[in-house]
Design an enzyme around this catalytic site. Structure first.
Site, PDB file in Angstrom:
ATOM      1  N   ASP A 135      21.380 -71.085-116.339  1.00  0.00           N
ATOM      2  CA  ASP A 135      21.000 -71.569-117.663  1.00  0.00           C
ATOM      3  C   ASP A 135      21.788 -72.853-117.890  1.00  0.00           C
ATOM      4  OD1 ASP A 135      20.523 -71.890-120.369  1.00  0.00           O
ATOM      5  OD2 ASP A 135      21.144 -69.869-120.948  1.00  0.00           O
TER       6      ASP A 135
ATOM      7  N   HIS B  85      21.675 -62.003-122.133  1.00  0.00           N
ATOM      8  CA  HIS B  85      22.838 -61.738-122.975  1.00  0.00           C
ATOM      9  C   HIS B  85      23.380 -60.373-122.580  1.00  0.00           C
ATOM     10  CE1 HIS B  85      22.549 -65.179-125.815  1.00  0.00           C
ATOM     11  NE2 HIS B  85      21.321 -65.180-125.342  1.00  0.00           N
TER      12      HIS B  85
ATOM     13  N   GLU C  21      25.479 -77.434-121.524  1.00  0.00           N
ATOM     14  CA  GLU C  21      25.598 -76.067-120.998  1.00  0.00           C
ATOM     15  C   GLU C  21      25.624 -76.046-119.487  1.00  0.00           C
ATOM     16  OE1 GLU C  21      22.138 -73.565-121.722  1.00  0.00           O
ATOM     17  OE2 GLU C  21      23.384 -71.777-121.662  1.00  0.00           O
TER      18      GLU C  21
ATOM     19  N   GLU D 275      27.903 -72.631-123.478  1.00  0.00           N
ATOM     20  CA  GLU D 275      27.079 -73.646-124.153  1.00  0.00           C
ATOM     21  C   GLU D 275      27.634 -74.067-125.498  1.00  0.00           C
ATOM     22  OE1 GLU D 275      23.104 -72.448-125.109  1.00  0.00           O
ATOM     23  OE2 GLU D 275      23.550 -70.328-124.952  1.00  0.00           O
TER      24      GLU D 275
ATOM     25  N   HIS E   1      27.219 -66.793-123.138  1.00  0.00           N
ATOM     26  CA  HIS E   1      26.916 -65.371-122.931  1.00  0.00           C
ATOM     27  C   HIS E   1      27.033 -64.979-121.471  1.00  0.00           C
ATOM     28  CE1 HIS E   1      22.890 -67.182-122.052  1.00  0.00           C
ATOM     29  NE2 HIS E   1      23.230 -67.975-123.044  1.00  0.00           N
TER      30      HIS E   1
ATOM     31  N   ASP F 236      17.007 -77.548-122.652  1.00  0.00           N
ATOM     32  CA  ASP F 236      17.705 -76.348-122.172  1.00  0.00           C
ATOM     33  C   ASP F 236      16.772 -75.611-121.220  1.00  0.00           C
ATOM     34  OD1 ASP F 236      19.146 -73.975-121.854  1.00  0.00           O
ATOM     35  OD2 ASP F 236      19.720 -73.858-123.970  1.00  0.00           O
TER      36      ASP F 236
END
Ligand code: CO
Length: 302
Positions: free
Chosen positions: A97, A166, A286, A195, A158, A86
């Site tokens: 991300d 977040h 993700e 994700e 998020h 990740d």
């Protein structure tokens, strides 16, 4: 969102995907976790960006938040490991991300990995302004269950804002109609990391052991000069984004000691390693999107 900000999202996304694909290629039996973490982070720096968080390398029933320490050179991948890589990138705080899962030398978990990959693809298809967030969660849950697995219900995607991983809205991995937050809708020009995690376990994670990942929660002086200068350097590059013990150790040899002190003082917090509650195997996939006027754009693409 103006054009310049959108371009920063796109560039962060492209670099994040490049680093992810590069890192996945390094994962093989006997390779060191430390090398994968450091080489992916170095690639991000070489491309003129910064990591948005330390490279997470979570194995088997670990779902997230493991990164090696500076002295974890003896940690290597073994045949049969199910590895979630990740990786995050930021450009002036604009975030990307992304994550994928790779199995080391075996093919026991192909369908578990496919469940997570298909779930994120399905979620991207339904996201546009006005989409109820519960609908995204339902799409993820349905896809994972259709493969005979469970989504991890206490991990979520998020919303992302500048320097904020977040940013207030969550994308659940289950339909989750009881939670009033899932009645919210996706809005134009928001950015989200989506994700899904699939597992053959209980569908929940728990965190008992601390990881080597931290975040500044209350930026102020600690009273120790070395610790404060370390904190200042971290704040300059990462504000309140997550950082690792490894990065601090490079700046300051006594970092491990200072970090413990800063945690005790409530200036930084440490993240726990998140592990599947029934020790189930976990796969993750993700992507990051920017929601446009009428659909959404994947930023984490090559
Ligand atoms: Co991620």
């Amino acid at each position: 969102m103006d054009e310049e900000v959108l371009e920063k999202h796109r560039l962060a996304g492209r670099i994040a995907r490049q680093a992810l694909e590069y890192g996945l290629g390094l994962i093989e039996e006997g390779a060191r976790l430390l090398d994968v973490a450091e080489e992916t982070e170095q690639m991000i720096l070489d491309k003129g960006a910064l990591p948005a968080f330390p490279t997470n390398i979570s194995i088997d029933s670990q779902a997230a938040h493991f990164t090696p320490r500076h002295n974890d050179g003896d940690l290597v991948f073994s045949r049969g490991n199910l590895v979630k890589l990740d990786i995050g990138v930021h450009i002036d705080g604009y975030l990307a991300d992304n994550a994928r899962t790779r199995e080391v030398g075996t093919r026991n978990w192909t369908d578990l990995i496919k469940a997570a990959d298909e779930a994120v693809a399905t979620a991207v298809e339904v996201i546009r302004p006005g989409t109820p967030i519960s609908m995204v969660g339902a799409a993820i849950e349905r896809t994972i269950r259709s493969h005979g697995f469970r989504p991890i219900e206490n991990l979520t995607g998020h919303s992302l804002r500048q320097y904020t991983l977040h940013a207030g809205k969550s994308i659940p991995n289950v339909e989750n109609l009881r939670d009033e937050r899932s009645m919210q809708e996706v809005e134009a020009w928001e950015s989200y990391a989506i994700e899904p995690f699939s597992t053959n376990g209980s569908g929940r994670v728990q965190g008992k052991r601390m990881s080597n990942i931290y975040r500044i929660v209350d930026y102020r002086e600690s009273g120790v000069k070395e610790a404060d200068s370390l904190l200042e350097k971290v704040y300059q590059d990462f504000r309140t984004l997550p950082f690792s013990e490894r990065w601090c150790y490079k700046l300051e040899g006594r970092a491990p000691y200072h970090l413990r002190r800063l945690v005790r003082k409530g200036i930084i917090m440490g993240y726990p390693i998140l592990v599947e509650a029934a020790q189930g195997m976990v796969a993750q996939s993700e992507h990051t999107v920017v929601v446009t006027e009428d659909s959404c754009e994947l930023t984490t693409v090559l």
